[in-house]
Write a protein that holds these residues in place. Structure first.
Motif, PDB file in Angstrom:
ATOM      1  N   UNK A 106       0.844  -1.200   0.000  1.00 26.07           N
ATOM      2  CA  UNK A 106       0.000   0.000   0.000  1.00 26.07           C
ATOM      3  C   UNK A 106       0.881   1.252   0.000  1.00 26.07           C
ATOM      4  N   UNK A 107       0.620   2.108  -0.929  1.00 26.72           N
ATOM      5  CA  UNK A 107       1.426   3.329  -0.943  1.00 26.72           C
ATOM      6  C   UNK A 107       0.714   4.423  -0.171  1.00 26.72           C
ATOM      7  N   UNK A 108       1.459   5.013   0.732  1.00 22.77           N
ATOM      8  CA  UNK A 108       0.852   6.054   1.536  1.00 22.77           C
ATOM      9  C   UNK A 108       0.866   7.364   0.757  1.00 22.77           C
ATOM     10  N   UNK A 109      -0.168   8.140   0.951  1.00 13.21           N
ATOM     11  CA  UNK A 109      -0.207   9.411   0.249  1.00 13.21           C
ATOM     12  C   UNK A 109       0.722  10.408   0.932  1.00 13.21           C
ATOM     13  N   UNK A 110       1.279  11.286   0.137  1.00 11.35           N
ATOM     14  CA  UNK A 110       2.185  12.252   0.747  1.00 11.35           C
ATOM     15  C   UNK A 110       1.683  13.667   0.503  1.00 11.35           C
ATOM     16  N   UNK A 111       2.186  14.548   1.338  1.00 11.65           N
ATOM     17  CA  UNK A 111       1.757  15.943   1.308  1.00 11.65           C
ATOM     18  C   UNK A 111       2.168  16.593  -0.009  1.00 11.65           C
ATOM     19  N   UNK A 112       1.260  17.317  -0.602  1.00  8.80           N
ATOM     20  CA  UNK A 112       1.539  17.950  -1.886  1.00  8.80           C
ATOM     21  C   UNK A 112       2.645  18.997  -1.765  1.00  8.80           C
ATOM     22  N   UNK A 113       2.745  19.601  -0.590  1.00 11.08           N
ATOM     23  CA  UNK A 113       3.735  20.659  -0.418  1.00 11.08           C
ATOM     24  C   UNK A 113       5.109  20.133   0.009  1.00 11.08           C
ATOM     25  N   UNK A 114       5.150  19.322   1.077  1.00 12.83           N
ATOM     26  CA  UNK A 114       6.463  18.960   1.620  1.00 12.83           C
ATOM     27  C   UNK A 114       6.840  17.502   1.381  1.00 12.83           C
ATOM     28  N   UNK A 115       5.907  16.670   0.953  1.00 12.51           N
ATOM     29  CA  UNK A 115       6.250  15.290   0.638  1.00 12.51           C
ATOM     30  C   UNK A 115       6.254  14.353   1.827  1.00 12.51           C
ATOM     31  N   UNK A 116       5.961  14.867   3.022  1.00 10.92           N
ATOM     32  CA  UNK A 116       5.869  13.981   4.181  1.00 10.92           C
ATOM     33  C   UNK A 116       4.591  13.145   4.061  1.00 10.92           C
ATOM     34  N   UNK A 122       2.275  29.218  -8.601  1.00 10.22           N
ATOM     35  CA  UNK A 122       2.022  27.773  -8.530  1.00 10.22           C
ATOM     36  C   UNK A 122       3.020  26.974  -9.365  1.00 10.22           C
ATOM     37  N   UNK A 123       3.745  27.673 -10.212  1.00 12.46           N
ATOM     38  CA  UNK A 123       4.809  27.049 -11.007  1.00 12.46           C
ATOM     39  C   UNK A 123       5.804  26.319 -10.107  1.00 12.46           C
ATOM     40  N   UNK A 124       5.865  26.779  -8.852  1.00  9.05           N
ATOM     41  CA  UNK A 124       6.720  26.163  -7.837  1.00  9.05           C
ATOM     42  C   UNK A 124       6.536  24.657  -7.793  1.00  9.05           C
ATOM     43  N   UNK A 125       5.287  24.226  -7.910  1.00 10.59           N
ATOM     44  CA  UNK A 125       5.005  22.796  -7.787  1.00 10.59           C
ATOM     45  C   UNK A 125       5.180  22.054  -9.100  1.00 10.59           C
ATOM     46  N   UNK A 126       5.338  22.812 -10.205  1.00 11.66           N
ATOM     47  CA  UNK A 126       5.509  22.153 -11.495  1.00 11.66           C
ATOM     48  C   UNK A 126       6.954  21.728 -11.715  1.00 11.66           C
ATOM     49  N   UNK A 127       7.868  22.495 -11.139  1.00 15.47           N
ATOM     50  CA  UNK A 127       9.285  22.231 -11.394  1.00 15.47           C
ATOM     51  C   UNK A 127       9.750  20.973 -10.674  1.00 15.47           C
ATOM     52  N   UNK A 128       9.370  20.842  -9.421  1.00 18.87           N
ATOM     53  CA  UNK A 128       9.800  19.698  -8.633  1.00 18.87           C
ATOM     54  C   UNK A 128       8.585  19.238  -7.851  1.00 18.87           C
ATOM     55  N   UNK A 129       8.467  17.944  -7.618  1.00 18.38           N
ATOM     56  CA  UNK A 129       7.330  17.483  -6.821  1.00 18.38           C
ATOM     57  C   UNK A 129       7.615  17.642  -5.349  1.00 18.38           C
ATOM     58  N   UNK A 130       6.671  18.137  -4.617  1.00 22.89           N
ATOM     59  CA  UNK A 130       6.760  18.320  -3.161  1.00 22.89           C
ATOM     60  C   UNK A 130       8.075  18.952  -2.732  1.00 22.89           C
ATOM     61  N   UNK A 131       8.343  20.170  -3.191  1.00 24.28           N
ATOM     62  CA  UNK A 131       9.646  20.764  -2.899  1.00 24.28           C
ATOM     63  C   UNK A 131       9.713  21.471  -1.540  1.00 24.28           C
ATOM     64  N   UNK A 132       8.582  21.650  -0.878  1.00 22.37           N
ATOM     65  CA  UNK A 132       8.535  22.584   0.238  1.00 22.37           C
ATOM     66  C   UNK A 132       8.988  22.022   1.563  1.00 22.37           C
ATOM     67  N   UNK A 133       8.972  22.903   2.561  1.00 28.24           N
ATOM     68  CA  UNK A 133       9.244  22.494   3.934  1.00 28.24           C
ATOM     69  C   UNK A 133       8.121  23.035   4.791  1.00 28.24           C
ATOM     70  N   UNK A 134       7.846  22.365   5.895  1.00 25.16           N
ATOM     71  CA  UNK A 134       6.784  22.819   6.784  1.00 25.16           C
ATOM     72  C   UNK A 134       7.227  24.123   7.446  1.00 25.16           C
ATOM     73  N   UNK A 135       6.432  25.176   7.311  1.00 24.22           N
ATOM     74  CA  UNK A 135       6.853  26.437   7.952  1.00 24.22           C
ATOM     75  C   UNK A 135       6.826  26.290   9.471  1.00 24.22           C
ATOM     76  N   UNK A 136       7.780  26.957  10.112  1.00 23.02           N
ATOM     77  CA  UNK A 136       7.900  26.841  11.574  1.00 23.02           C
ATOM     78  C   UNK A 136       7.066  27.899  12.263  1.00 23.02           C
ATOM     79  N   UNK A 137       6.702  27.603  13.480  1.00 17.28           N
ATOM     80  CA  UNK A 137       6.009  28.568  14.321  1.00 17.28           C
ATOM     81  C   UNK A 137       7.007  29.686  14.641  1.00 17.28           C
TER      82      UNK A 137
END
Lengths: 57, 817
Positions: B1-11, B43-58
């Motif tokens: 089973x493949x787990x789904x990952x976050x669109x932004x950070x890939x976790x 939104x081009x950000x997500x076209x260049x690389x998949x899930x490139x982001x990091x979770x923003x910190x408090x």
């Protein structure tokens, strides 16, 4: 005067010119980051594509 | 089973993903960044690389210190009152999407004029209008989109240093002169007389003379200086025969053309200098995104919030903290000084100091040490020392941090150069005296010819090319060594000492074991539900391991800071927390545990232990064959029994070691004549790393932080430390072989020189031939020796296989950079 003197002096001047150009470009930091420009170059296209798509819509 | 990952950070998104815009997100932070980007046409950000982001910190209040004028001034590169320029280091920069979004910052904040990313250095240079935005706004904006800038005291002190590019200039000049001189020498190689040649050769020769001037006096100057320094300190380094060779070449050639005796050796002269510089250039491998010189200052925050007597807050630089100051440390902030906890719930993560995976809990009135990171909410503490005098930081007052390791070590080239120089001078003198007796007219000719041909170009190139190539091979496999000398030192290692926590264990994961009466299904559900509502770091990691699938609504939930949580569902009551809270008997001192009590019955406890790196045992077994091993740990003896059983016999172990005990232990070993490799990870190993002959730091993420050391190795390469040593030894053997090879060339050349028949053309052939063959030989042999290096890790590196991130489009290779 023999033509060889003229030719040689021209070639030396041209070579020196390129040496100076090289040193100046190094000094300005053009060779500091040789990676990012290669990626940045590709963005231009994708941005244009995006704009074209928007225009088409 | 493949787990789904976050669109932004890939976790992985887990069981309760947040749906927005038909996409899954792991948390609101990621969703917010996505919203921000789509709304601002990014939104081009997500076209260049998949899930490139990091979770923003408090980040509430985190960048308040950036309103302090003195700090702003230090961070700005340029300021004319309206436009300001600053460079910020952002560790998260890792792919093309990062470059793209960071260079489009002006879409998010109109005050930003332009921004430019330097990918290899992981910095972004931002130009902004002072009136419309501020440095603080910029830092907050970057953090909000997941690109938290790393601002530290150390980094901006050195930020304004200009880069030394003289090496490239010199190489350029030498290459320019070499090419032109070769061209001008050609006519005389093939023809010795003739009308055409006779007419122009003087002109050609003087032109070559002009080209050689900058090579001797500008490019070669560093050799003269180095040779002079060497002689003055009574040491014949490799630069002595080189400088002698350059000087003789130049004088002899000038003499030749002035008295019209021959065409001189300008071709050999410029070629020699060019090849030597090429070797030096190749040896310089810098990892611009790493720093090997960091001490606690680059890790500590720049400023801290001080609470004034009247209750107001002010931001002060950390070095102005005085004993008795009341300080406010917010969530995720570092504790900069030793202090007494006055108020708040302290969970302190000491992983950067000790490598300990589990945060430590403190109650008000407890002493807290500098270097820890506060994990839950804000705390107030009273400073009991200044920053420099804290338990951890006073380590840096030790002398060892001012000594340069490079000067304590004699390289292989230095070792051979002394004998070589003496031999060359002896041959020169003997052959000259022979010719003085035989044919005095040839004596000077022979003397200079010997010095010219014996110029140790090939010897000087052996080490730089062998070690430089090895350094690159290591770098590609995520073993970053500071310089080529480290490889030579590694080859001599006979003792290897390891830190335990964080080095042999990983601080990414910890094992959780349950000891006690087995829990019922309902009890397990209740436990999981109660943990879910708690923000305590231990609750969160425990929540991950409880197998129960569903949760139940709680009737009562109460959290007692510093003690535990109490909850109930219908008539089942649960208490989770410290031994005293849940009424259990704690496990041995120093171990982290969470106790469970259900309906007045003590059930048992969960024990948190550090997980050892999977290949520790294998590494120790293979290392034991080539070095004596030891473990230096700051922890108590709790795991001594286990380690003795698990690791091969003969590993010496020392526990309860303070940072300076570690340093002194290494020193004692060295006084016994041992050559010591220290492998550590945290700030508490910094002293031992500096004292050891080679200090290597293990990093889970090489971009984050490593104490000053000679090499930084990615944790996935941990088991390859033995290969690193083995390959270094091979490298040294390769250098020795190429020394022999270059001696053959020198002897061949000397035959021509001593017999008085050295023609410029022979010198001009021998010199490049020897250099190029040495370069080819060393490159081929090192590549062959290293062909299997790091291969095993590719197969067994599970973290690599389990990575949720799909193959990334356009992902830059950090090693190339």
């Amino acid at each position: 005067m023999s033509v060889i003197y003229i030719l040689l002096s021209i070639s030396v001047v041209v070579a020196t010119f390129f040496l100076i150009v090289f040193i100046v470009s190094v000094k300005k930091g053009q060779y500091d980051d040789t990676y990012t420009p290669s990626v940045r170059m590709l963005f231009e296209d994708e941005l244009k594509e995006e704009q074209e798509n928007q225009n088409n819509q | 089973m493949e787990e789904r990952s976050c669109f932004h950070c890939g976790d992985p998104v887990g069981k309760h993903p947040i749906h927005y815009d038909e996409k899954d997100f792991c948390c609101h932070g990621c969703k917010t960044v996505y919203q921000l980007f789509t709304e601002n046409d990014l939104s081009c950000y997500y076209d260049l690389t998949r899930s490139p982001g990091a979770i923003p910190k408090e980040l509430e209040g985190k960048y308040d210190f950036l309103s302090n004028e003195a700090i702003i001034e230090k961070l700005l590169e340029f300021d004319d009152g309206t436009t300001q320029v600053t460079s910020l280091y952002i560790p998260h920069i890792h792919c093309s999407s990062c470059i793209w979004v960071l260079e489009n910052l002006q879409k998010l904040n109109a005050g930003i004029v332009a921004s430019q990313v330097n990918f290899p250095k992981k910095t972004v240079r931002v130009t902004f209008k002072e009136k419309e935005t501020s440095l603080k706004d910029l830092a907050v904006l970057l953090s909000r989109i997941g690109y938290e800038p790393y601002i530290s005291l150390e980094d901006h002190n050195t930020a304004n240093n200009t880069v030394d590019r003289s090496m490239v200039y010199k190489l350029g000049v030498a290459g320019f002169a070499f090419g032109n001189v070769m061209l001008l020498s050609f006519p005389e190689y093939f023809q010795t007389e003739g009308f055409w040649l006779d007419q122009y050769k003087t002109f050609f020769r003087w032109l070559m003379f002009c080209f050689s001037l900058p090579v001797v006096f500008y490019t070669g100057s560093s050799y003269f200086i180095s040779a002079y320094k060497g002689i003055r300190s009574g040491f014949l380094n490799i630069d002595v025969p080189i400088a002698l060779g350059i000087l003789t070449l130049f004088l002899r050639s000038s003499y030749d053309i002035i008295f019209d005796l021959g065409s001189g050796f300008f071709d050999s002269l410029t070629g020699l200098v060019f090849f030597l510089l090429l070797g030096k250039f190749f040896q310089q491998q810098t990892y611009s995104f790493l720093s090997f010189e960091r001490d606690y200052r680059s890790y500590f925050p720049i400023a801290i919030t001080r609470l004034k007597k009247n209750g107001t807050e002010e931001n002060i630089p950390v070095n102005e903290i005085e004993k008795g100051d009341l300080l406010l440390v917010r969530n995720e902030e570092l504790i900069p000084v030793d202090g007494i906890l006055i108020r708040g719930n302290a969970h302190i993560d000491y992983s950067f100091v000790t490598g300990e995976a589990v945060p430590i809990q403190k109650k008000s009135g407890d002493k807290v040490f500098a270097g820890g990171k506060q994990l839950s909410g804000s705390i107030e503490l009273e400073a009991i020392r200044s920053v420099e005098q804290s338990y951890l930081t006073q380590l840096w007052s030790n002398d060892i941090f001012n000594k340069d390791k490079e000067h304590r070590f004699q390289t292989l080239t230095d070792a051979i150069s002394k004998r070589f120089t003496i031999a060359v001078l002896a041959i020169a003198v003997i052959s000259t005296s022979f010719w003085l007796y035989q044919d005095p007219s040839k004596a000077l000719n022979v003397f200079t010819a010997v010095l010219i041909i014996a110029c140790p170009c090939a010897i000087a190139l052996s080490a730089p090319f062998t070690l430089g190539n090895l350094l690159r091979i290591f770098g590609k496999k995520k073993c970053y060594l500071k310089n080529t000398q480290v490889i030579e030192r590694l080859a001599k290692i006979d003792t290897a000492i390891f830190d335990k926590t964080g080095t042999l264990t990983t601080h990414r994961r910890s094992n959780v074991d349950y000891h006690g009466i087995t829990l019922q299904k309902l009890e397990e559900k209740l436990l999981k539900s109660a943990l879910r509502s708690s923000n305590h770091p231990l609750s969160r990691s425990l929540y991950q391991v409880i197998p129960s699938e569903s949760t139940i609504p709680l009737d009562i939930f109460e959290e007692y800071p510093g003690e535990g949580i109490a909850a109930s569902y219908q008539d089942t009551k649960i208490k989770i927390g410290a031994a005293s809270f849940a009424g259990g008997l704690g496990p041995k001192y120093g171990q982290t545990s969470v106790h469970i009590k259900i309906n007045d019955t003590y059930k048992g406890y969960f024990l948190f232990t550090n997980e050892y790196r999977p290949n520790t045992r294998k590494l120790f077994q293979s290392l034991a064959k080539m070095a004596s091993l030891g473990i230096l740990s700051g922890d108590n003896e709790g795991e001594k029994g286990f380690l003795t059983r698990w690791l091969p016999a003969g590993v010496s172990m020392r526990f309860d070691q303070r940072p300076d005990d570690k340093l002194n232990y290494i020193k004692t070993l060295q006084e016994q004549g041992k050559t010591v490799l220290m492998v550590g990870d945290g700030l508490n190993d910094a002293g031992a790393l500096a004292q050891s002959d080679v200090g290597i730091s293990i990093a889970e993420d090489v971009n984050v932080f490593s104490p000053a050391c000679d090499g930084i190795i990615d944790a996935s390469m941990f088991e390859h430390i033995k290969d690193l040593i083995r390959l270094s030894k091979k490298g040294v053997s390769i250098i020795k072989v190429s020394f022999l090879l270059s001696l053959v060339y020198n002897i061949t050349g000397l035959y021509f020189a001593v017999t008085g028949q050295l023609l410029p053309v022979i010198a001009a052939i021998l010199m490049p031939l020897s250099s190029i063959s040495i370069v080819v030989f060393t490159t081929v042999t090192t590549n062959w020796a290293a062909r299997k290096f790091g291969e095993i890790s590719m197969k067994t590196d599970k973290s690599h296989m389990q990575s949720n991130k799909p193959p990334i489009h356009l992902k830059p290779d950090p090693v190339k950079a």
